[in-house]
Write an enzyme that holds these catalytic residues in place. Structure first.
Site, short mmCIF file in Angstrom:
data_model
loop_
_atom_site.label_atom_id
_atom_site.label_comp_id
_atom_site.label_asym_id
_atom_site.label_seq_id
_atom_site.Cartn_x
_atom_site.Cartn_y
_atom_site.Cartn_z
N HIS A 39 37.52 72.93 53.09
CA HIS A 39 37.49 73.97 54.13
C HIS A 39 37.85 75.28 53.45
O HIS A 39 39.00 75.47 53.05
CB HIS A 39 38.50 73.62 55.22
CG HIS A 39 38.70 74.71 56.22
ND1 HIS A 39 37.68 75.26 56.95
CD2 HIS A 39 39.82 75.37 56.62
CE1 HIS A 39 38.16 76.20 57.75
NE2 HIS A 39 39.45 76.29 57.56
N ASP A 84 29.36 70.73 63.48
CA ASP A 84 30.81 70.87 63.51
C ASP A 84 31.35 70.58 64.91
O ASP A 84 32.20 71.29 65.45
CB ASP A 84 31.24 72.26 63.03
CG ASP A 84 32.68 72.25 62.54
OD1 ASP A 84 33.13 71.19 62.08
OD2 ASP A 84 33.35 73.28 62.64
N PHE A 102 40.97 75.29 68.87
CA PHE A 102 39.76 75.70 68.15
C PHE A 102 38.67 74.66 68.38
O PHE A 102 38.95 73.49 68.61
CB PHE A 102 40.03 75.78 66.66
CG PHE A 102 40.90 76.93 66.24
CD1 PHE A 102 40.36 78.20 66.05
CD2 PHE A 102 42.26 76.76 66.01
CE1 PHE A 102 41.16 79.27 65.65
CE2 PHE A 102 43.07 77.82 65.61
CZ PHE A 102 42.52 79.07 65.43
N GLY A 103 37.42 75.09 68.27
CA GLY A 103 36.33 74.12 68.20
C GLY A 103 35.36 74.18 69.36
O GLY A 103 35.71 74.57 70.47
#
Lengths: 337, 432
Positions: free
Chosen positions: B186, B312, B330-331
């Site tokens: 990452h 993702d 997040f996400g």
């Protein structure tokens, strides 16, 4: 232990009598034994020949000689080692030297004395030989520059462990007749191993080929400059070798920092019968000890009397150390010390 | 498994591996592709087995989504192997590569085998697994790469965490090199990213959100490339998003380093303005970037610097997203919308159809050494039949994921999967 056929046919080198002052040239022209580096093949052969004689002496009921009578040997171990210390102690005592042991736990180092001050203090007591083990590379050489005694390196950091390489060489020579022409695989934690470094040097001088086998995390940087073959897979690494020399992997290095785990290390890099089958059928297994059974070596294999010479290495250790003490004292005798 | 023979007739066959784009037919037998081409069944449908009239739609290798958080085990309220599997099939995805950030993480063989068993039981889209690079994703001690590879791990990644310690990454590259393992990093320097919520700049400043300098990406990439050069091995950067980061990877590839990278649709289809009004559904890690970076990313996709595109997919439930921006998770989810968003690159004239599909089929298969991703005799019959042009509007609630946190709700797109085939079995079919 079977009788050694190689010895019977050879002229037995004589265990030395003390040289008279200013007598003949010493057979081993070094004041100290700090490492294998710098030793030439005939010098190594001299040590091994003499050690062969001491092997025979050590197998007698009467093991003791007067060779070092009146000499004082100090064992100075800054790093714990029961086995090596005992081997040196026994070697000196078999030759009637007075032996004192000092280990770090009882030393003034704990009280803040510097290494060099310790050396000077000990030197004032007139030892004839000091056997030193230290966790830092180069520490033994530093001490050797500050004392009058002959210094024997019993292991300094990840640098050298000359008597281990010599006893390994003796073990191999007695089993295989000679070192020249053999292929030796040194497997495991080469990066942190003084045993590996001394062995690589010695085996090269004596005309053997060396292959190191380990994951790259356990190989020193610039291993390609050591003149060895490199394999990262045990099966290809052991292909056709005469000797499989396993190294000890320390516990703190096998839990994720250098290799992920014991079980993964054993699975891919531990010596098992299957991996050993890639070596020559009469290949010997060696290990400097203490072994981690089930980590670097399969337990059953370590005990296989047909293949494993691990116990024999321990026996050779005493004889080799006697030979080294003998030759270093011979040097002092020649110098009138 | 015996599915017999299925003939797909009247299809536009597209194979990114060979550049094939031609009308023809394809025949599967049991779980394999046995034949395909423009001349197959010219004389009419075969007499044995089933046949499907593809009506001129595109028949391509099924999509391989190489970054999916499946949330099982541990967060089954957000997503499961079953719900993710159904969402994947509806999106034309025949294989998902599961990230190891589960609870417990996939950092040893037992968890890997658990996920593999659950995936076998559900028998929907295929599930491959990453193993973690470090134990418990803590960035300190490496995991059992060798044993996990033997158990089926396809690569290693610390989920969304950066392996920050240079020695750890160096040793992981060295050790992984023994097994040819691909390590997925990452690329975000963690101390620069600490506490950050959005890309540092005017927008974040006006919104009063803690910023992450976009340079955090290139700083990490440049360090890691040095480690790769030193240690050997194979390194892959996930979710690359910035012009500078791409330039560093482009240059490294030219130097011959074994480096690859991917990105996700939200980084080329959205920019940071999507978080305006504190829209937590657009809160992702790394954060959405400015327009210059977005355009640079499209260039990177076009020139091959970006090897692959992955959704993702990161399911978050309402409790995790309906929060003030800083507190929200997040996400975004994406496995079901990967295909239409990649097709945007075709409709906008950036990529040809085969180039676009390669990023979600062939290239992930090559990177992870998977058997699918191409039309080939003998290859697994993992296929998608899709209509490349049909317009529709993404509606979060209509998506099949258990969590509905799409960043693309309300977005008009073109292109939709009509049929999804896994190992020769038709597991999704809609409108054909």
């Amino acid at each position: 232990m079977p009788a050694c056929p190689l010895l019977s046919g050879l002229a037995m080198p004589q265990i030395s009598e003390p040289l008279s002052p200013a007598a003949a040239k010493p057979r081993f022209a070094h004041r100290h034994l700090l490492g294998i580096e710098g030793l030439k093949a005939p010098e190594i052969a001299t040590i091994l020949d003499l050690a062969d004689a001491y092997v025979a002496q050590n197998r007698q009921p009467q093991k003791k000689s007067d060779r070092l009578k009146g000499r004082t040997v100090m064992n100075l171990f800054f790093e714990n080692s029961t086995r090596t210390q005992m081997s040196f102690e026994l070697a000196a005592k078999r030759m009637s030297a007075d032996v004192v042991n000092m280990s770090v736990s009882s030393s003034s180092i704990k009280k803040g004395e510097t290494l060099i001050d310790t050396a000077m203090t000990l030197n004032a007591m007139h030892p004839d030989a000091i056997v030193i083990r230290h966790s830092e590379s180069g520490a033994v050489k530093l001490l050797s520059e500050k004392v009058n005694a002959a210094v024997l390196n019993a292991g300094d950091g990840a640098h050298e462990h000359p008597t281990q390489a010599l006893l390994d060489a003796l073990t191999i020579r007695r089993r295989k007749g000679a070192l020249a022409g053999l292929t030796v695989a040194i497997c495991g934690d080469v990066a942190h191993s003084r045993v590996a470094r001394s062995n690589i040097l010695l085996l090269h001088v004596m005309g053997a080929r060396v292959r190191v086998v380990a994951p790259p995390t356990l190989l020193p940087a610039a291993i390609d400059r050591f003149g060895v073959e490199v394999a990262t897979d045990m099966r290809s690494g052991l292909q056709g070798v005469d000797i499989v020399m396993m190294l000890r992997l320390q516990l703190e290095r096998m839990q994720g920092s250098f290799v992920p785990s014991i079980r993964e290390y054993f699975h891919f890099f531990g010596l098992t019968r299957d991996k050993l089958s890639h070596a020559k059928p009469d290949a010997l297994i060696m290990h400097p000890g203490p072994m981690n059974r089930g980590v670097e070596i399969d337990s059953e294999l370590a005990d296989d009397i047909d293949r494993s010479v691990i116990r024999e290495q321990v026996e050779m250790g005493v004889a080799v150390r006697m030979a080294c003490l003998d030759l270093l004292m011979e040097y002092r005798e020649a110098a009138g010390e | 498994m015996s599915n017999g023979r299925v003939a797909y007739l009247n299809a536009r066959l597209i194979d990114p591996a060979t550049g094939l784009d031609v009308m023809g037919a394809l025949l599967t037998e049991d779980e394999r592709i046995v034949d395909f081409g423009p001349h197959l069944f010219r004389g009419g449908a075969p007499s044995v087995g089933k046949s499907v009239d593809c009506k001129g739609l595109c028949l391509a290798p099924g999509l391989i989504d190489m970054r999916v958080q499946i949330c099982e085990p541990g967060e089954e309220h957000k997503e499961t192997i079953e719900s993710a599997g159904r969402a994947a099939l509806a999106g034309g995805v025949t294989a998902m590569v599961a990230l190891p950030g589960t609870t417990p993480p996939i950092d040893d063989v037992s968890v890997l085998e658990f996920v593999a068993r659950r995936a076998r039981e559900k028998a929907l889209a295929k599930v491959y697994c990453y193993g973690a690079i470090t134990k418990n994703l803590e960035g300190r001690e490496m995991t059992e790469f060798g044993l996990m590879l033997e158990a089926g791990a396809v690569a290693f990644a610390d989920a969304g965490h950066c392996v920050a310690d240079a020695v750890v990454l160096k040793r992981a590259l060295e050790y992984g090199g023994v097994f040819g393992a691909l390590l997925v990093q990452h690329p975000e320097e963690p101390t620069l990213a600490r506490g950050g919520l959005a890309t540092q700049g005017e927008l974040a400043a006006r919104l009063g959100l803690a910023g992450i300098p976009p340079q955090a990406e290139v700083i990490q990439i440049e360090r890691d490339l040095r480690l790769l050069e030193m240690a050997g091995g194979r390194l892959h950067f996930s979710r690359v998003t910035t012009l500078d980061g791409l330039a560093a990877i482009r240059a490294a590839k030219r130097r011959g380093l074994k480096v690859t990278c991917d990105t996700a649709p939200h980084y080329f289809a959205l920019n940071e303005t999507a978080i305006g009004d504190y829209r937590t559904f657009a809160k992702v890690s790394p954060p959405l970037r400015g327009e210059t970076d977005r355009q640079a990313l499209i260039e990177g996709i076009k020139d091959g610097t970006v090897d692959a595109i992955a959704s993702d997919h990161a399911p978050q439930d309402q409790d995790s997203k309906r929060l003030p921006f800083a507190s929200a998770a997040f996400g975004v989810i994406g496995v079901e919308t990967l295909l239409p968003l990649v097709l945007e690159l075709v409709h906008n004239g950036h990529l040809s159809m085969t180039e676009a599909l390669a990023k979600v089929t062939l290239r992930p298969a090559e990177l992870l050494k998977l058997p699918g991703g191409r039309l080939k005799k003998g290859a697994p019959a993992d296929l998608v039949l899709f209509d490349p042009d049909i317009p529709w509007v993404i509606q979060e609630d209509a998506l099949l994921s258990k969590s509905k946190n799409s960043a693309f709700g309300g977005r008009p797109v073109q292109g939709k999967a009509r049929m999804t085939v896994v190992d020769g079995r038709i597991l999704f079919r809609e409108g054909v």
